[in-house]
Structure formats: structure tokens, C-alpha cells
Design an enzyme around this catalytic site. Structure first.
Site, mmCIF file in Angstrom:
data_model
loop_
_atom_site.group_PDB
_atom_site.id
_atom_site.type_symbol
_atom_site.label_atom_id
_atom_site.label_comp_id
_atom_site.label_asym_id
_atom_site.label_seq_id
_atom_site.Cartn_x
_atom_site.Cartn_y
_atom_site.Cartn_z
ATOM 1 N N LYS A 1 0.903 -1.188 0.095
ATOM 2 C CA LYS A 1 0.010 -0.222 0.115
ATOM 3 C C LYS A 1 0.873 1.267 0.072
ATOM 4 O O LYS A 1 1.967 1.325 0.481
ATOM 5 C CB LYS A 1 -0.962 0.084 1.084
ATOM 6 C CG LYS A 1 -2.117 0.985 1.323
ATOM 7 C CD LYS A 1 -3.412 0.186 0.539
ATOM 8 C CE LYS A 1 -4.317 1.122 0.072
ATOM 9 N NZ LYS A 1 -5.837 0.205 -0.158
ATOM 10 N N ASP B 1 -7.054 4.235 -4.399
ATOM 11 C CA ASP B 1 -7.816 4.209 -3.047
ATOM 12 C C ASP B 1 -8.194 5.492 -2.659
ATOM 13 O O ASP B 1 -8.614 6.482 -3.774
ATOM 14 C CB ASP B 1 -6.642 3.873 -2.152
ATOM 15 C CG ASP B 1 -7.457 3.329 -0.720
ATOM 16 O OD1 ASP B 1 -7.753 1.991 -0.779
ATOM 17 O OD2 ASP B 1 -7.352 4.163 0.163
HETATM 18 P P1 NDP Z 1 -13.009 7.825 -2.706
HETATM 19 O O1 NDP Z 1 -12.014 8.823 -2.397
HETATM 20 O O2 NDP Z 1 -13.547 7.768 -3.739
HETATM 21 O O3 NDP Z 1 -14.239 8.229 -1.498
HETATM 22 C C1 NDP Z 1 -14.100 8.104 -0.267
HETATM 23 C C2 NDP Z 1 -15.411 8.686 0.541
HETATM 24 O O4 NDP Z 1 -15.313 8.252 1.743
HETATM 25 C C3 NDP Z 1 -15.789 9.981 0.000
HETATM 26 O O5 NDP Z 1 -17.138 10.009 0.138
HETATM 27 C C4 NDP Z 1 -15.227 10.624 1.457
HETATM 28 O O6 NDP Z 1 -15.700 11.860 1.764
HETATM 29 C C5 NDP Z 1 -15.480 9.686 2.571
HETATM 30 N N1 NDP Z 1 -14.454 9.881 3.516
HETATM 31 C C6 NDP Z 1 -13.102 9.709 3.523
HETATM 32 N N2 NDP Z 1 -12.444 9.794 4.478
HETATM 33 C C7 NDP Z 1 -13.502 10.304 5.412
HETATM 34 C C8 NDP Z 1 -13.608 10.349 6.801
HETATM 35 N N3 NDP Z 1 -12.473 10.685 7.602
HETATM 36 N N4 NDP Z 1 -14.879 10.467 7.250
HETATM 37 C C9 NDP Z 1 -15.789 10.549 6.830
HETATM 38 N N5 NDP Z 1 -15.895 10.402 5.274
HETATM 39 C C10 NDP Z 1 -14.677 10.134 4.810
HETATM 40 O O7 NDP Z 1 -12.603 6.363 -1.876
HETATM 41 P P2 NDP Z 1 -13.103 5.163 -2.321
HETATM 42 O O8 NDP Z 1 -14.376 5.004 -2.471
HETATM 43 O O9 NDP Z 1 -11.833 4.418 -3.168
HETATM 44 O O10 NDP Z 1 -12.531 4.365 -0.867
HETATM 45 C C11 NDP Z 1 -13.552 4.069 0.262
HETATM 46 C C12 NDP Z 1 -12.822 2.981 1.148
HETATM 47 O O11 NDP Z 1 -12.875 1.821 0.604
HETATM 48 C C13 NDP Z 1 -11.634 2.986 1.620
HETATM 49 O O12 NDP Z 1 -11.422 2.428 2.984
HETATM 50 C C14 NDP Z 1 -10.720 2.306 0.834
HETATM 51 O O13 NDP Z 1 -9.492 1.727 1.478
HETATM 52 C C15 NDP Z 1 -11.846 1.214 0.508
HETATM 53 N N6 NDP Z 1 -11.548 0.118 -0.829
HETATM 54 C C16 NDP Z 1 -11.141 0.848 -1.940
HETATM 55 C C17 NDP Z 1 -10.866 0.338 -3.077
HETATM 56 C C18 NDP Z 1 -10.936 0.925 -4.591
HETATM 57 O O14 NDP Z 1 -10.739 -0.018 -5.484
HETATM 58 N N7 NDP Z 1 -11.082 2.167 -4.457
HETATM 59 C C19 NDP Z 1 -10.825 -1.157 -3.115
HETATM 60 C C20 NDP Z 1 -11.283 -1.860 -1.755
HETATM 61 C C21 NDP Z 1 -11.361 -0.962 -0.679
HETATM 62 P P3 NDP Z 1 -14.867 13.211 0.897
HETATM 63 O O15 NDP Z 1 -15.903 13.303 -0.510
HETATM 64 O O16 NDP Z 1 -15.723 14.279 1.854
HETATM 65 O O17 NDP Z 1 -13.770 13.051 0.829
HETATM 66 O O1 2IT Z 2 -7.961 -1.609 -0.879
HETATM 67 C C1 2IT Z 2 -7.899 -2.209 -1.879
HETATM 68 O O2 2IT Z 2 -7.858 -3.213 -2.119
HETATM 69 C C2 2IT Z 2 -7.596 -1.015 -3.132
HETATM 70 N N1 2IT Z 2 -7.596 0.162 -2.699
HETATM 71 C C3 2IT Z 2 -7.359 -1.709 -4.415
HETATM 72 C C4 2IT Z 2 -6.112 -2.221 -4.625
HETATM 73 C C5 2IT Z 2 -5.877 -2.446 -6.148
HETATM 74 O O3 2IT Z 2 -4.625 -2.883 -6.407
HETATM 75 O O4 2IT Z 2 -6.783 -2.515 -6.883
#
Ligand code: NDP
Ligand code: 2IT
Length: 451
Positions: free
Chosen positions: A125, A165
Site C-alpha cells: 500500500k 484508493d
Molecule cells: P474515494 O476517495 O472515492 O471516496 C471516499 C469517500 O469516503 C468519500 O465520500 C469521502 O468523503 C469519504 N471519507 C473519506 N474519509 C472520510 C472520513 N475520515 N470521514 C468521513 N468520510 C470520509 O475512496 P474509495 O471509495 O476508493 O474508498 C473508500 C474505502 O474503500 C476506503 O476504505 C478504501 O480503502 C476502500 N477500498 C477502495 C477500493 C478501491 O478500489 N477504490 C478497493 C477496496 C477498498 P469526501 O468526499 O468528503 O472526501
Molecule cells: O484496498 C484495496 O483493495 C484497493 N484500494 C485496491 C487495490 C488495487 O490494487 O486494486
């Protein structure tokens, strides 16, 4: 003292300021006790002690210039945790809260998640404490280029393959990949989540959210249930949340919440397809605040509170909860309220969104609880499929990738249940995910000897 307790104690002592990392290690290792008892060869080879120590962690300076000509310095991280079963693989997070503890917890979780996908990927990561909010597009580009100016020397298609992420989506991947290509003078496909025109895979943007819903559907099916007419609470409004919402709507569920870091909206009439498109445009193109949704659709907006707090304080019922925002967003009180109000299923789109106390409450009440490393593995699994397509220099159709994603999520679900039963915890997805992921990596580490 058992090797498990010993290892947890050692991490707590050595990494004493790394709270999130300690939390992730404790949560995984506590479920691995039966593996240590059944496989003394793993204890003898020091696997438990070795798996909590990253192969390496790189910390670097990221200097960049804003539109006014001011110089800023952020901190960059890449933790290459474990490459026993394939190249290091995992996302990059840009958020002001990023520190070594958070990147290590995410990298540690990624080891087991990636092992569960059935694909050959190790765990890693990266990220930075850079805050993309309020930055111009030119500033984002300069930051991404500056970040890659150092990261490039540590990664490679057979070494370490980053992706997105929090705070890193298609735009940021484009800037980082473009810079990598420029300095390496080669199209190596080194990042995943790329645009379709330059090696990306169909369905990768959708994959985490879709996969989370597929996993939840599998859990529900064990009790003869499905999404139809269920009330669903989703948190977040970013990449994962958006496509979770879209898939729940398609499966006949009614989504009543989303949030961002400023506010939660509750739309009791349900977020339909048009409203979901509005959220995507608001968040991905206009980069606005979720409170604008409340003005547009005349619904409740709670400033400064997250979804679980709002449900708890207002006594709102949700049959299914999909936390898709960030770590530790859902605490014991929130879990209690969800259970009391009749929640039957929790599937984590985010990484470690439920505190350990919240998880305990779900388990005590026999809630179908899918931990992030299983439920959200569809994102990285589809990254693995992007890597395969890049290697073959071809691309699969939308239907083909979606079908493979569905098969992978079903197989992860099956593997979790089988491993939970094998280690004496029938129906416990936490034990199942941890033991299944761990045993694959542990066997590979054992084969290599002490390296
Ligand atoms: P994004 O940046 O696209 O979205 C994150 C969302 O969560 C936004 O709405 C953001 O609000 C909100 N957020 C972030 N931090 C906080 C906080 N401290 N308090 C409240 N709301 C918060 O990220 P992702 O959707 O990609 O990621 C979301 C989660 O999913 C994370 O935990 C990530 O690790 C996990 N994840 C992501 C993957 C991926 O492929 N993208 C794969 C697997 C897991 P705001 O708009 O105000 O920033
Ligand atoms: O938490 C996760 O699994 C991710 N942010 C996606 C990682 C990836 O390599 O696609």
C-alpha cells in the site's frame, strides 16, 4: 506465551505509536491461533513473526508547486508488505490523515485480501498526506508527477503494482501512469485502474462496489434472503459507495443514505438511478459536497455526522449496512443501534470500517458480517484481471470481466465458509477470511525457506 500473543505483544511494543496497524494485526492474528496449533511447522519457520514485518517501507519527500508559485512538501509512502504469492499489489491513498500506521494497516490487510482473490498478488500500500480537496487540476497533476518522480524506482510490473484508493481515482492514475511511462520510455501497465484507452480494464471502476454487493448477496443467500425490497444504508459517496449504490438499486434494494466527510444525507424515498447518476456527477466531475444532494432532492442533511451516527441518533432502520467510507467509521454504539433496529447483514466496502468492538457485537448477534478483506476484494481482483489483460495485450468485454468478478466473489465467499468450518468457527467470515488468506501465503513462505 503462545506465538500469537507473543507476536501481538511484540508489534505493540515495537510499533507502539502505530494504532491502526496494531488494530489490524491483532484482529487477524487473534483468529490464527488454530492454524498455529494445527501447523507447528509454521511456528517453527517463524511465519507469524515474519508476516507482521514488511519486506520494506519507503518514505519519501514530495515537493510540488501550487498555482501561485508556492512550494509545498508532502510525505510519500510505499509499504511493500509481502510478495510471497506475487508482486506487491495495493492502492495509493491521498488524504491528510495518511501516516505510516495507516499505510501499514492497509498493506497488512491487503496480503490476505489478495490471497483470497485466487490471483497471484502480494500485499502493499502507498500514499501521501496530500489533501486533494480544493486543489486545481494543474496542482493535482504536478503533485502526481512529483509523487511518481520518486515512486517509479520502487515499482514495476513484476515488482509492485499500485492502484487507487481514497483520493486517487482515474484522473490521478492517469497523471501517475503518464509520468512513469515518460521516464521509463515503456508501456509496462505498472498501475491498475488505468483509462480504457491506455490499458485499463472495463469494470475496474465499478468492481469494488459491485463486488461488495455480490458478496453481501452470497451471505444473504445462506439464509434464503436477497436484496429485494431491503432497506440499505451505504456510507461514503466515492468510488466504492457509488457503485455499491448502483448495484443495490439493480438488485431491487432501497438505498436511503450516503455521506461524505462533511455530512450525511437521508433520503427515505430511496436513491434511484437518476439520483445515483447525480451523485456520480457531483462527486466525480463537479467535486462538490454531498449536502448539495439534499438541496436538489429536498431530503434530510445532517452536517458533521456520519451515516451510522445519524441512523443511531434518529432510530432509523436499515436491513443491510454497507460501510464504504473509511477505517473505524462504525463504533460499538452504532453497531448496537443497527442490531436493535433489525439489521441482518453488514458487508464492508471500506477497509476496517468497523471497530473491533463493533465487530464483536455483530458476531454476538449472529449478523451476517463480511469483513473488508473478503467483501471488498473485488476491486483488487479486477486489478488482477487488468494485469492479466495487459500481459496478454488484449482486453475482455464488460460482460466477461463482470462475470469473472462475480465468480471470484462467489469463490471468496465459499473459501471463507470452508476455512471457518475447518478451523472450528462455522459461519464466522472473519476467521474464514483470515485463515484462508493466511494459509495460502504461509505455505508459499514456508516453501522458500527463511528469506
Ligand atoms: P474515494 O476517495 O472515492 O471516496 C471516499 C469517500 O469516503 C468519500 O465520500 C469521502 O468523503 C469519504 N471519507 C473519506 N474519509 C472520510 C472520513 N475520515 N470521514 C468521513 N468520510 C470520509 O475512496 P474509495 O471509495 O476508493 O474508498 C473508500 C474505502 O474503500 C476506503 O476504505 C478504501 O480503502 C476502500 N477500498 C477502495 C477500493 C478501491 O478500489 N477504490 C478497493 C477496496 C477498498 P469526501 O468526499 O468528503 O472526501
Ligand atoms: O484496498 C484495496 O483493495 C484497493 N484500494 C485496491 C487495490 C488495487 O490494487 O486494486
Amino acid at each position: 506465551m503462545s506465538v500469537i500473543k507473543d507476536t501481538i505483544a511484540r508489534v505493540k511494543q515495537m510499533d507502539r505509536d502505530q494504532i491502526e496497524f496494531q488494530q489490524a494485526v491483532t484482529e487477524v492474528l487473534e483468529t490464527l491461533e488454530p492454524t498455529a496449533q494445527r501447523h507447528p511447522e509454521l511456528v517453527k519457520a517463524g511465519i507469524y513473526k515474519r508476516i507482521v514485518e514488511p519486506e520494506r517501507a519507503v518514505i519519501f519527500r514530495v515537493p510540488w508547486m501550487d498555482d501561485q508559485g508556492n512550494v509545498h512538501v508532502n510525505r510519500g509512502f510505499r509499504v511493500q508488505f509481502n510478495n510471497a504469492i506475487g508482486p506487491f499489489k495495493g492502492g495509493i491513498r491521498f488524504h491528510p490523515s495518511v501516516n505510516l500506521s495507516i499505510i501499514k494497516f492497509l498493506g497488512f490487510e491487503q496480503i490476505f485480501k489478495n490471497a483470497l482473490t485466487t490471483l497471484p498478488m502480494g500485499g502493499g500500500k502507498g500514499g501521501s498526506d496530500f489533501d486533494p480537496k480544493g486543489k486545481s487540476d494543474a496542482e493535482i497533476m504536478r503533485f502526481c508527477h512529483a509523487f511518481m518522480r520518486e515512486l517509479f524506482r520502487h515499482i514495476g510490473p513484476e515488482t509492485d503494482v499500485p492502484a487507487g484508493d481514497i483520493g486517487v481515482g482515474g484522473r490521478e492514475i492517469g497523471y501517475m501512469y503518464g509520468y512513469y511511462k515518460k521516464i521509463q520510455n515503456a508501456h509496462t501497465g505498472v498501475l491498475t485502474g488505468k483509462g480504457l484507452e491506455y490499458g485499463g480494464s472495463l469494470i475496474r471502476p465499478e468492481a469494488t462496489g459491485y463486488g461488495t454487493v455480490y458478496f453481501a448477496a452470497e451471505m444473504l443467500s445462506t439464509r434464503g434472503l436477497d436484496f429485494k425490497d431491503k432497506t440499505v444504508a451505504v456510507s461514503g459517496s466515492g468510488n466504492v459507495a457509488q457503485y455499491a449504490v448502483e448495484k443495490v438499486i439493480r438488485m431491487g434494494g432501497k438505498v436511503i443514505t450516503v455521506c461524505d466527510s462533511s455530512a450525511t444525507i437521508v433520503d427515505e424515498s430511496g436513491i434511484d438511478r437518476d439520483k445515483c447518476c447525480y451523485i456520480m456527477d457531483l462527486k466525480n466531475n463537479r467535486r462538490g459536497r454531498i449536502s448539495e444532494y439534499a438541496s436538489e432532492y429536498n431530503c434530510v442533511c445532517c452536517e458533521g455526522e456520519n451515516v451510522w451516527e445519524v441512523l443511531r441518533k434518529q432510530g432509523i432502520k436499515a436491513d443491510i449496512a454497507l460501510p464504504c467510507a473509511t477505517q473505524n467509521e462504525l463504533n460499538a454504539e452504532d453497531a448496537d443501534a443497527l442490531v436493535k433496529n433489525g439489521c441482518i447483514c453488514v458487508a464492508e466496502g471500506a477497509n476496517m470500517p468497523s471497530t473491533p468492538e463493533a465487530v464483536r457485537i455483530f458476531q454476538e448477534h449472529n449478523i451476517l458480517y463480511g469483513p473488508g478483506k473478503a467483501a471488498n476484494a473485488g476491486g483488487v481482483a479486477t486489478s488482477g484481471l487488468e494485469m492479466s489483460q495487459n500481459s496478454m495485450k488484449m482486453s475482455w468485454t464488460r460482460e466477461e470481466v463482470d462475470q469473472r468478478l462475480l465468480i471470484i466473489m462467489k469463490s471468496i465467499h465459499k473459501a471463507c465458509l470452508a476455512s471457518a468450518e475447518a478451523y472450528g468457527k462455522k459461519g464466522d467470515y472473519v476467521t474464514g477470511a483470515n485463515t484462508a488468506g493466511f494459509m495460502k501465503v504461509a505455505r508459499a513462505m514456508l516453501a522458500y525457506g527463511i528469506v
